[in-house]
Design a protein around this motif. Sequence first.
Motif, PDB file in Angstrom:
ATOM      1  N   GLY A   1       0.785  -1.228   0.000  1.00  0.00           N
ATOM      2  CA  GLY A   1       0.000   0.000   0.000  1.00  0.00           C
ATOM      3  C   GLY A   1       0.813   1.272   0.000  1.00  0.00           C
ATOM      4  O   GLY A   1       2.019   1.271   0.233  1.00  0.00           O
ATOM      5  N   SER A   2       0.122   2.368  -0.261  1.00  0.00           N
ATOM      6  CA  SER A   2       0.761   3.682  -0.211  1.00  0.00           C
ATOM      7  C   SER A   2       0.311   4.445   1.026  1.00  0.00           C
ATOM      8  O   SER A   2       0.866   5.495   1.347  1.00  0.00           O
ATOM      9  CB  SER A   2       0.424   4.483  -1.472  1.00  0.00           C
ATOM     10  OG  SER A   2      -0.972   4.667  -1.566  1.00  0.00           O
ATOM     11  N   SER A   3      -0.692   3.913   1.722  1.00  0.00           N
ATOM     12  CA  SER A   3      -1.140   4.530   2.966  1.00  0.00           C
ATOM     13  C   SER A   3      -1.747   3.452   3.855  1.00  0.00           C
ATOM     14  O   SER A   3      -2.067   2.353   3.398  1.00  0.00           O
ATOM     15  CB  SER A   3      -2.163   5.629   2.686  1.00  0.00           C
ATOM     16  OG  SER A   3      -3.331   5.069   2.129  1.00  0.00           O
ATOM     17  N   LEU A   4      -1.886   3.796   5.133  1.00  0.00           N
ATOM     18  CA  LEU A   4      -2.406   2.832   6.100  1.00  0.00           C
ATOM     19  C   LEU A   4      -2.906   3.589   7.321  1.00  0.00           C
ATOM     20  O   LEU A   4      -2.295   4.577   7.722  1.00  0.00           O
ATOM     21  CB  LEU A   4      -1.302   1.852   6.518  1.00  0.00           C
ATOM     22  CG  LEU A   4      -1.656   0.795   7.549  1.00  0.00           C
ATOM     23  CD1 LEU A   4      -2.590  -0.254   6.950  1.00  0.00           C
ATOM     24  CD2 LEU A   4      -0.397   0.109   8.067  1.00  0.00           C
ATOM     25  N   THR A   5      -4.009   3.132   7.882  1.00  0.00           N
ATOM     26  CA  THR A   5      -4.482   3.649   9.165  1.00  0.00           C
ATOM     27  C   THR A   5      -4.440   2.505  10.169  1.00  0.00           C
ATOM     28  O   THR A   5      -4.990   1.438   9.912  1.00  0.00           O
ATOM     29  CB  THR A   5      -5.926   4.187   9.056  1.00  0.00           C
ATOM     30  OG1 THR A   5      -5.930   5.288   8.144  1.00  0.00           O
ATOM     31  CG2 THR A   5      -6.435   4.662  10.411  1.00  0.00           C
ATOM     32  N   LEU A   6      -3.752   2.727  11.278  1.00  0.00           N
ATOM     33  CA  LEU A   6      -3.725   1.758  12.371  1.00  0.00           C
ATOM     34  C   LEU A   6      -4.654   2.252  13.470  1.00  0.00           C
ATOM     35  O   LEU A   6      -4.633   3.434  13.815  1.00  0.00           O
ATOM     36  CB  LEU A   6      -2.320   1.626  12.960  1.00  0.00           C
ATOM     37  CG  LEU A   6      -1.266   0.905  12.150  1.00  0.00           C
ATOM     38  CD1 LEU A   6       0.044   0.853  12.934  1.00  0.00           C
ATOM     39  CD2 LEU A   6      -1.699  -0.495  11.779  1.00  0.00           C
ATOM     40  N   ARG A   7      -5.447   1.339  14.008  1.00  0.00           N
ATOM     41  CA  ARG A   7      -6.242   1.640  15.197  1.00  0.00           C
ATOM     42  C   ARG A   7      -5.480   1.059  16.376  1.00  0.00           C
ATOM     43  O   ARG A   7      -5.206  -0.146  16.403  1.00  0.00           O
ATOM     44  CB  ARG A   7      -7.631   1.036  15.080  1.00  0.00           C
ATOM     45  CG  ARG A   7      -8.513   1.791  14.097  1.00  0.00           C
ATOM     46  CD  ARG A   7      -9.958   1.312  14.094  1.00  0.00           C
ATOM     47  NE  ARG A   7     -10.130  -0.128  14.114  1.00  0.00           N
ATOM     48  CZ  ARG A   7      -9.948  -0.929  13.057  1.00  0.00           C
ATOM     49  NH1 ARG A   7      -9.563  -0.437  11.905  1.00  0.00           N
ATOM     50  NH2 ARG A   7     -10.160  -2.222  13.152  1.00  0.00           N
ATOM     51  N   ILE A   8      -5.132   1.925  17.314  1.00  0.00           N
ATOM     52  CA  ILE A   8      -4.378   1.460  18.468  1.00  0.00           C
ATOM     53  C   ILE A   8      -5.074   1.882  19.759  1.00  0.00           C
ATOM     54  O   ILE A   8      -5.918   2.787  19.761  1.00  0.00           O
ATOM     55  CB  ILE A   8      -2.933   2.007  18.477  1.00  0.00           C
ATOM     56  CG1 ILE A   8      -2.915   3.519  18.680  1.00  0.00           C
ATOM     57  CG2 ILE A   8      -2.186   1.605  17.212  1.00  0.00           C
ATOM     58  CD1 ILE A   8      -1.554   4.053  19.092  1.00  0.00           C
ATOM     59  N   LYS A   9      -4.688   1.219  20.835  1.00  0.00           N
ATOM     60  CA  LYS A   9      -5.072   1.638  22.173  1.00  0.00           C
ATOM     61  C   LYS A   9      -3.778   2.021  22.870  1.00  0.00           C
ATOM     62  O   LYS A   9      -2.840   1.222  22.919  1.00  0.00           O
ATOM     63  CB  LYS A   9      -5.783   0.512  22.922  1.00  0.00           C
ATOM     64  CG  LYS A   9      -6.402   0.967  24.241  1.00  0.00           C
ATOM     65  CD  LYS A   9      -7.098  -0.161  24.978  1.00  0.00           C
ATOM     66  CE  LYS A   9      -8.404  -0.512  24.312  1.00  0.00           C
ATOM     67  NZ  LYS A   9      -9.164  -1.526  25.084  1.00  0.00           N
ATOM     68  N   ARG A  10      -3.708   3.265  23.342  1.00  0.00           N
ATOM     69  CA  ARG A  10      -2.509   3.782  24.006  1.00  0.00           C
ATOM     70  C   ARG A  10      -2.948   4.407  25.317  1.00  0.00           C
ATOM     71  O   ARG A  10      -3.740   5.325  25.325  1.00  0.00           O
ATOM     72  CB  ARG A  10      -1.828   4.819  23.117  1.00  0.00           C
ATOM     73  CG  ARG A  10      -0.603   5.467  23.730  1.00  0.00           C
ATOM     74  CD  ARG A  10       0.049   6.444  22.787  1.00  0.00           C
ATOM     75  NE  ARG A  10       0.743   5.722  21.731  1.00  0.00           N
ATOM     76  CZ  ARG A  10       1.161   6.283  20.597  1.00  0.00           C
ATOM     77  NH1 ARG A  10       0.951   7.558  20.359  1.00  0.00           N
ATOM     78  NH2 ARG A  10       1.809   5.553  19.695  1.00  0.00           N
ATOM     79  N   GLY A  11      -2.428   3.853  26.413  1.00  0.00           N
ATOM     80  CA  GLY A  11      -2.792   4.395  27.717  1.00  0.00           C
ATOM     81  C   GLY A  11      -4.282   4.337  27.985  1.00  0.00           C
ATOM     82  O   GLY A  11      -4.831   5.216  28.634  1.00  0.00           O
ATOM     83  N   GLY A  12      -4.963   3.322  27.445  1.00  0.00           N
ATOM     84  CA  GLY A  12      -6.388   3.145  27.671  1.00  0.00           C
ATOM     85  C   GLY A  12      -7.276   3.899  26.694  1.00  0.00           C
ATOM     86  O   GLY A  12      -8.476   3.693  26.671  1.00  0.00           O
ATOM     87  N   ALA A  13      -6.697   4.799  25.887  1.00  0.00           N
ATOM     88  CA  ALA A  13      -7.480   5.569  24.914  1.00  0.00           C
ATOM     89  C   ALA A  13      -7.256   5.019  23.513  1.00  0.00           C
ATOM     90  O   ALA A  13      -6.145   4.651  23.162  1.00  0.00           O
ATOM     91  CB  ALA A  13      -7.076   7.039  24.968  1.00  0.00           C
ATOM     92  N   GLU A  14      -8.321   4.972  22.729  1.00  0.00           N
ATOM     93  CA  GLU A  14      -8.209   4.503  21.351  1.00  0.00           C
ATOM     94  C   GLU A  14      -7.835   5.670  20.443  1.00  0.00           C
ATOM     95  O   GLU A  14      -8.335   6.784  20.618  1.00  0.00           O
ATOM     96  CB  GLU A  14      -9.512   3.852  20.904  1.00  0.00           C
ATOM     97  CG  GLU A  14      -9.776   2.569  21.677  1.00  0.00           C
ATOM     98  CD  GLU A  14     -11.007   1.827  21.211  1.00  0.00           C
ATOM     99  OE1 GLU A  14     -11.578   2.193  20.167  1.00  0.00           O
ATOM    100  OE2 GLU A  14     -11.394   0.875  21.911  1.00  0.00           O
ATOM    101  N   GLU A  15      -6.938   5.412  19.497  1.00  0.00           N
ATOM    102  CA  GLU A  15      -6.471   6.421  18.554  1.00  0.00           C
ATOM    103  C   GLU A  15      -6.349   5.798  17.178  1.00  0.00           C
ATOM    104  O   GLU A  15      -6.153   4.596  17.048  1.00  0.00           O
ATOM    105  CB  GLU A  15      -5.065   6.917  18.928  1.00  0.00           C
ATOM    106  CG  GLU A  15      -4.947   7.651  20.216  1.00  0.00           C
ATOM    107  CD  GLU A  15      -3.502   8.144  20.438  1.00  0.00           C
ATOM    108  OE1 GLU A  15      -2.833   8.527  19.466  1.00  0.00           O
ATOM    109  OE2 GLU A  15      -3.077   8.110  21.591  1.00  0.00           O
TER     110      GLU A  15
END
Length: 114
Positions: free
Chosen positions: A93-107
């Motif tokens: 791909g040329s782009s990507l979105t990752l869904r992460i949980k950091r410190g209890g918050a989703e980003e």
Amino acid sequence: VQQTAPSKSEPTVINRNDVDASLKDMGALMSQAQIRPYYTAGAPDGFMITNIRPGSLYEKVGLTEGDIIQGAGDRRLLTADDWTFLYNSMKAGSSLTLRIKRGGAEENLNYVFR
């Protein structure tokens, strides 16, 4: 490597050559951090990243110790097959979105590979 701080609106620009070099060898990529399944209430809920090596692709994309990668694009990451999907998405791909949980918050972390 040209980088900008990850945010919900502006994507982080990652050098395509860095991505390609890191993705040439899956074993080497997997040795750049410890990646283990993460569970919430006994159910798979992503993969936790720890022991991130300095200079690794994980560091270059802005992941930090203890981040939980829960999804890539519109796919949840729950199994080894899903992790392979992420790997192949980054490779092709040329782009990507990752869904992460950091410190209890989703980003959402957005990336463009150039």
